[in-house]
Write a protein that holds these residues in place. Sequence first.
Motif, PDB file in Angstrom:
ATOM      1  N   GLU A   4       0.829  -1.197   0.000  1.00 31.56           N
ATOM      2  CA  GLU A   4       0.000   0.000   0.000  1.00 31.56           C
ATOM      3  C   GLU A   4       0.864   1.248   0.000  1.00 31.56           C
ATOM      4  O   GLU A   4       1.892   1.296   0.646  1.00 31.56           O
ATOM      5  CB  GLU A   4      -0.908   0.039   1.239  1.00 31.56           C
ATOM      6  CG  GLU A   4      -1.869  -1.130   1.316  1.00 31.56           C
ATOM      7  CD  GLU A   4      -2.873  -1.149   0.189  1.00 31.56           C
ATOM      8  OE1 GLU A   4      -3.125  -0.072  -0.380  1.00 31.56           O
ATOM      9  OE2 GLU A   4      -3.385  -2.215  -0.138  1.00 31.56           O
ATOM     10  N   ARG A   6      -0.572   5.055   0.173  1.00 35.50           N
ATOM     11  CA  ARG A   6      -1.728   5.943   0.070  1.00 35.50           C
ATOM     12  C   ARG A   6      -1.747   6.874   1.271  1.00 35.50           C
ATOM     13  O   ARG A   6      -1.218   6.566   2.319  1.00 35.50           O
ATOM     14  CB  ARG A   6      -3.028   5.151   0.019  1.00 35.50           C
ATOM     15  CG  ARG A   6      -3.294   4.379   1.319  1.00 35.50           C
ATOM     16  CD  ARG A   6      -4.597   3.616   1.258  1.00 35.50           C
ATOM     17  NE  ARG A   6      -4.465   2.423   0.474  1.00 35.50           N
ATOM     18  CZ  ARG A   6      -5.414   1.506   0.375  1.00 35.50           C
ATOM     19  NH1 ARG A   6      -6.554   1.671   1.014  1.00 35.50           N
ATOM     20  NH2 ARG A   6      -5.244   0.442  -0.364  1.00 35.50           N
ATOM     21  N   PRO A   8      -3.641   8.242   4.323  1.00 34.18           N
ATOM     22  CA  PRO A   8      -4.652   7.499   5.089  1.00 34.18           C
ATOM     23  C   PRO A   8      -5.806   8.346   5.587  1.00 34.18           C
ATOM     24  O   PRO A   8      -6.137   8.337   6.754  1.00 34.18           O
ATOM     25  CB  PRO A   8      -3.833   6.989   6.276  1.00 34.18           C
ATOM     26  CG  PRO A   8      -2.878   8.098   6.536  1.00 34.18           C
ATOM     27  CD  PRO A   8      -2.526   8.646   5.180  1.00 34.18           C
ATOM     28  N   THR A  10      -8.864   8.058   4.412  1.00 36.36           N
ATOM     29  CA  THR A  10     -10.128   7.388   4.117  1.00 36.36           C
ATOM     30  C   THR A  10     -10.096   5.934   4.546  1.00 36.36           C
ATOM     31  O   THR A  10     -10.579   5.062   3.855  1.00 36.36           O
ATOM     32  CB  THR A  10     -10.416   7.475   2.610  1.00 36.36           C
ATOM     33  OG1 THR A  10      -9.289   6.926   1.913  1.00 36.36           O
ATOM     34  CG2 THR A  10     -10.622   8.887   2.161  1.00 36.36           C
ATOM     35  N   GLN A  11      -9.504   5.686   5.691  1.00 34.17           N
ATOM     36  CA  GLN A  11      -9.372   4.309   6.118  1.00 34.17           C
ATOM     37  C   GLN A  11     -10.702   3.705   6.543  1.00 34.17           C
ATOM     38  O   GLN A  11     -10.911   2.512   6.429  1.00 34.17           O
ATOM     39  CB  GLN A  11      -8.376   4.230   7.281  1.00 34.17           C
ATOM     40  CG  GLN A  11      -6.954   4.568   6.876  1.00 34.17           C
ATOM     41  CD  GLN A  11      -6.389   3.584   5.881  1.00 34.17           C
ATOM     42  OE1 GLN A  11      -6.575   2.394   6.019  1.00 34.17           O
ATOM     43  NE2 GLN A  11      -5.721   4.069   4.858  1.00 34.17           N
ATOM     44  N   THR A  76      -7.747  -2.211  -5.071  1.00 31.66           N
ATOM     45  CA  THR A  76      -8.023  -1.305  -3.943  1.00 31.66           C
ATOM     46  C   THR A  76      -7.051  -0.142  -3.853  1.00 31.66           C
ATOM     47  O   THR A  76      -7.209   0.715  -2.983  1.00 31.66           O
ATOM     48  CB  THR A  76      -7.979  -2.076  -2.611  1.00 31.66           C
ATOM     49  OG1 THR A  76      -6.676  -2.654  -2.439  1.00 31.66           O
ATOM     50  CG2 THR A  76      -9.035  -3.179  -2.575  1.00 31.66           C
ATOM     51  N   SER A  77      -6.032  -0.090  -4.701  1.00 29.45           N
ATOM     52  CA  SER A  77      -5.040   0.979  -4.610  1.00 29.45           C
ATOM     53  C   SER A  77      -4.489   1.304  -5.989  1.00 29.45           C
ATOM     54  O   SER A  77      -4.716   0.577  -6.967  1.00 29.45           O
ATOM     55  CB  SER A  77      -3.894   0.578  -3.666  1.00 29.45           C
ATOM     56  OG  SER A  77      -3.106  -0.436  -4.269  1.00 29.45           O
ATOM     57  N   SER A 160      -3.454  10.732  10.142  1.00 29.87           N
ATOM     58  CA  SER A 160      -4.486  11.254   9.250  1.00 29.87           C
ATOM     59  C   SER A 160      -5.266  12.386   9.895  1.00 29.87           C
ATOM     60  O   SER A 160      -5.671  13.344   9.230  1.00 29.87           O
ATOM     61  CB  SER A 160      -5.440  10.130   8.839  1.00 29.87           C
ATOM     62  OG  SER A 160      -6.176   9.670   9.950  1.00 29.87           O
ATOM     63  N   ILE A 216      -4.113   8.672  -4.080  1.00 29.78           N
ATOM     64  CA  ILE A 216      -5.107   8.292  -3.063  1.00 29.78           C
ATOM     65  C   ILE A 216      -6.536   8.297  -3.602  1.00 29.78           C
ATOM     66  O   ILE A 216      -7.469   8.029  -2.853  1.00 29.78           O
ATOM     67  CB  ILE A 216      -5.021   9.208  -1.829  1.00 29.78           C
ATOM     68  CG1 ILE A 216      -5.579  10.581  -2.138  1.00 29.78           C
ATOM     69  CG2 ILE A 216      -3.629   9.270  -1.281  1.00 29.78           C
ATOM     70  CD1 ILE A 216      -6.003  11.321  -0.915  1.00 29.78           C
ATOM     71  N   SER A 219      -8.288   5.136  -2.814  1.00 34.17           N
ATOM     72  CA  SER A 219      -8.671   5.032  -1.404  1.00 34.17           C
ATOM     73  C   SER A 219      -9.990   5.736  -1.150  1.00 34.17           C
ATOM     74  O   SER A 219     -10.851   5.236  -0.411  1.00 34.17           O
ATOM     75  CB  SER A 219      -7.581   5.644  -0.523  1.00 34.17           C
ATOM     76  OG  SER A 219      -6.318   5.154  -0.860  1.00 34.17           O
ATOM     77  N   SER A 223     -13.579   3.935  -0.039  1.00 35.40           N
ATOM     78  CA  SER A 223     -14.138   4.299   1.265  1.00 35.40           C
ATOM     79  C   SER A 223     -15.567   4.815   1.196  1.00 35.40           C
ATOM     80  O   SER A 223     -16.229   4.928   2.228  1.00 35.40           O
ATOM     81  CB  SER A 223     -13.269   5.376   1.919  1.00 35.40           C
ATOM     82  OG  SER A 223     -13.461   6.624   1.278  1.00 35.40           O
TER      83      SER A 223
END
Length: 404
Positions: A4, A6, A8, A10-11, A76-77, A160, A216, A219, A223
């Motif tokens: 990963e 990105r 963070p 939008t975790q 996902t990324s 974040s 990102i 992400s 999310s």
Amino acid sequence: MSDELRTPLTQSRGSSFLKACFNGTNAFLGAGLVTLPYALSRGGWLSLVLLFLISIITFYTAILLKKCMDSDPSITSYLDIAERAFGKTARIIVLIILSTELYLVAVGLIILESDSLYKLFPKFGIKLGSLLICGRQSFVLVTALIILPTMLITEMSILSYVSATGVFCCLIIVGSIVCVGAFGGVGYHASGDLLNAGGLPTAVSLYIFCFAGHAIIPSIYISMRDKNQFSKVVFFSFLVITITCMVTAVTGYLMYGDGVESQITLNLPTTEVSARVAIYTILLIPIARYALMVTPVANAIEGGLSEDYKNWRSVKLIIRMALLVSSTAVAYVFSYYETLMAIVGSLFTVSVSFILPCMCYLKLSACNRSWNYKLLGSVGIIAFGTLVGVLGTYSSIAELVQEY
């Protein structure tokens, strides 16, 4: 290598429309804002057309990334998109590009912080025995010490929340600059050049840097609670970013014309309250964002270690301290913030925000089987990105060599 890379913000799952818009805006708005009046002075008034064009292109490529993700639910990324399109080698190459971009932005944050502190305290110096360090270099060391505590935080979710102040800091800076021009006795009297062809490559590179954040985008998409609203989220975010960039560039250029500094905050009179608000606010951005920039780089390094060491907290801290020390050393020697950001924009942001989204989309979609407007648009963006990337990189390096 790390799986990963990105930011963070939008975790958590199930982000609302407003939260997704905030995350998208926060991903792009940053310290590049303060260079926009200088960029406009380099390119002239007509270069604003290119700023608007860059906004449209990057909005479109953000949508392309979403379409790439729709082609495979397992994506996902950004790294997943690159691997799905061109294999594991592409994933590693993109990881290196993103890590290098983040590292150089982190160096730029130290330069920005030290320049701002020097503006406020020009007589400050550090004496170590017989060694006297004064001027901007002394504040590079001070900045490293200020940032040091944030490097002890290894949890991305905590960082974040710190970085979320970025949007508000940028809006405060823009508002303060406008107030200095309107009520601080500076005014908006400068005319400036209509077009400066020689400075266009640098101007475009700085414009592009302000739209760096595509890494990102996946992400944010993952999310969202309602993914059908993603296009609206991206449109709203880019609308806010474009208006903010335009206001900053035009206001700063009207205030100081061709005499504008590489960072507009360096022009502001420290006797004015609104100017001091802008300068003090810009000081918060490097502190809030430095650790966030280098943590994905540290994670990528940790991913290359053996399983026996990668989860040790002491190893994590050593890697982060090494990144802080090395970036501080680069910032100590390299003092040209605008040149560094222009290189990042023309070399790395062009790759991540222009060329790669189009290449991945052409590879993963069926639009490349026959000539159509989607294929022509993607090829045109790749050609435009390659051209401005080459010219911008050459121009930035040439200016750097000339200054040295």
